[in-house]
Design an enzyme around this catalytic site. Sequence first.
Site, mmCIF file in Angstrom:
data_model
loop_
_atom_site.group_PDB
_atom_site.id
_atom_site.type_symbol
_atom_site.label_atom_id
_atom_site.label_comp_id
_atom_site.label_asym_id
_atom_site.label_seq_id
_atom_site.Cartn_x
_atom_site.Cartn_y
_atom_site.Cartn_z
ATOM 1 C CD GLU A 1 16.704 -15.987 5.975
ATOM 2 O OE1 GLU A 1 17.118 -16.748 6.882
ATOM 3 O OE2 GLU A 1 15.633 -16.158 5.380
ATOM 4 N NE ARG B 1 14.164 -14.032 -2.053
ATOM 5 C CZ ARG B 1 13.659 -14.552 -0.930
ATOM 6 N NH1 ARG B 1 12.978 -13.773 -0.108
ATOM 7 N NH2 ARG B 1 13.822 -15.835 -0.643
ATOM 8 C CG HIS C 1 15.993 -13.635 2.596
ATOM 9 N ND1 HIS C 1 15.997 -15.018 2.539
ATOM 10 C CD2 HIS C 1 16.652 -13.234 1.485
ATOM 11 C CE1 HIS C 1 16.627 -15.410 1.441
ATOM 12 N NE2 HIS C 1 17.023 -14.341 0.784
ATOM 13 C CG HIS D 1 11.557 -22.965 3.930
ATOM 14 N ND1 HIS D 1 11.899 -21.757 3.357
ATOM 15 C CD2 HIS D 1 10.605 -23.493 3.136
ATOM 16 C CE1 HIS D 1 11.211 -21.585 2.239
ATOM 17 N NE2 HIS D 1 10.412 -22.617 2.098
ATOM 18 C CG ASP D 2 7.252 -24.413 4.354
ATOM 19 O OD1 ASP D 2 7.030 -23.188 4.288
ATOM 20 O OD2 ASP D 2 7.289 -25.150 3.348
ATOM 21 N NE ARG E 1 -3.743 0.888 0.570
ATOM 22 C CZ ARG E 1 -4.833 1.000 1.304
ATOM 23 N NH1 ARG E 1 -5.466 -0.085 1.712
ATOM 24 N NH2 ARG E 1 -5.293 2.183 1.644
ATOM 25 C CG HIS F 1 4.462 -17.671 4.882
ATOM 26 N ND1 HIS F 1 3.978 -16.642 4.098
ATOM 27 C CD2 HIS F 1 3.569 -18.689 4.750
ATOM 28 C CE1 HIS F 1 2.856 -17.028 3.514
ATOM 29 N NE2 HIS F 1 2.584 -18.254 3.891
ATOM 30 C CG HIS G 1 10.336 -9.396 0.986
ATOM 31 N ND1 HIS G 1 11.685 -9.417 1.270
ATOM 32 C CD2 HIS G 1 10.089 -10.523 0.265
ATOM 33 C CE1 HIS G 1 12.220 -10.512 0.767
ATOM 34 N NE2 HIS G 1 11.295 -11.200 0.152
#
Length: 237
Positions: A70, A45, A43, A190-191, A18, A214, A50
Amino acid sequence: MTKLSVNINKLATLRNSRGGNMPDLLQSARDIEAFGAQGITVHPRPDERHIRYQDTRALKEIVTTEFNIEGNPIPKFIDLVLEVKPTQVTLVPDAEDAITSDSGWDTIKHKDFLVEVISTFKENGIRTSIFVDPVAKMVEGAAKTGTDRIELYTENYAKAFAKGDKAGIKPFVEAAKVAHDTALGINAGHDLNLENIQFFKQNIPHLLEVSIGHALICESIYLGLENVVNMYLHRLK
């Protein structure tokens, strides 16, 4: 107790969708620490879709727990880490267009590169960790790079657990044993989520830290951020 480092990438994604500064990333990091988390992970990129590079610089000024950056050690990333000097840098072999991390390093093929990058970070007082799959020879290869820790890539464990297959933990147990035997610290991520984290913690020896983003943010939509952070902390005891 295994430390919880909260990855705040998803909060940055929400903010960026937004424009403006809602949610406030810096205040969110302060709150997450106040709720009991022992670390903040980002993280960044190359496309900054993000976490932005400037976010990382700003977070360094206010994070009072462990700060973990990371990413793929391209020159721009290396320069950022050396400037910010976080507690820990976690090296991930991401393609630039990757939606999320999807594999660990081939620590044998990329040994020379990893040795060079890791030595640079360690000379600057930054603890190093590298993302690896739960494969004994890759963990053994990691030990030869000079890294302080590995981060076990846990997607396959999470998928197996969701199907009721608890045997999916076995490669991670073996990898953790190899890591400990070669004097490597053990992180994981991760997950991982509220459903599978406790079983993972109970079965992985010498687990120092998990990085969760996440799932934790998604769960917080229903349960509240402070509550979810403390639910993770309880499962990690």
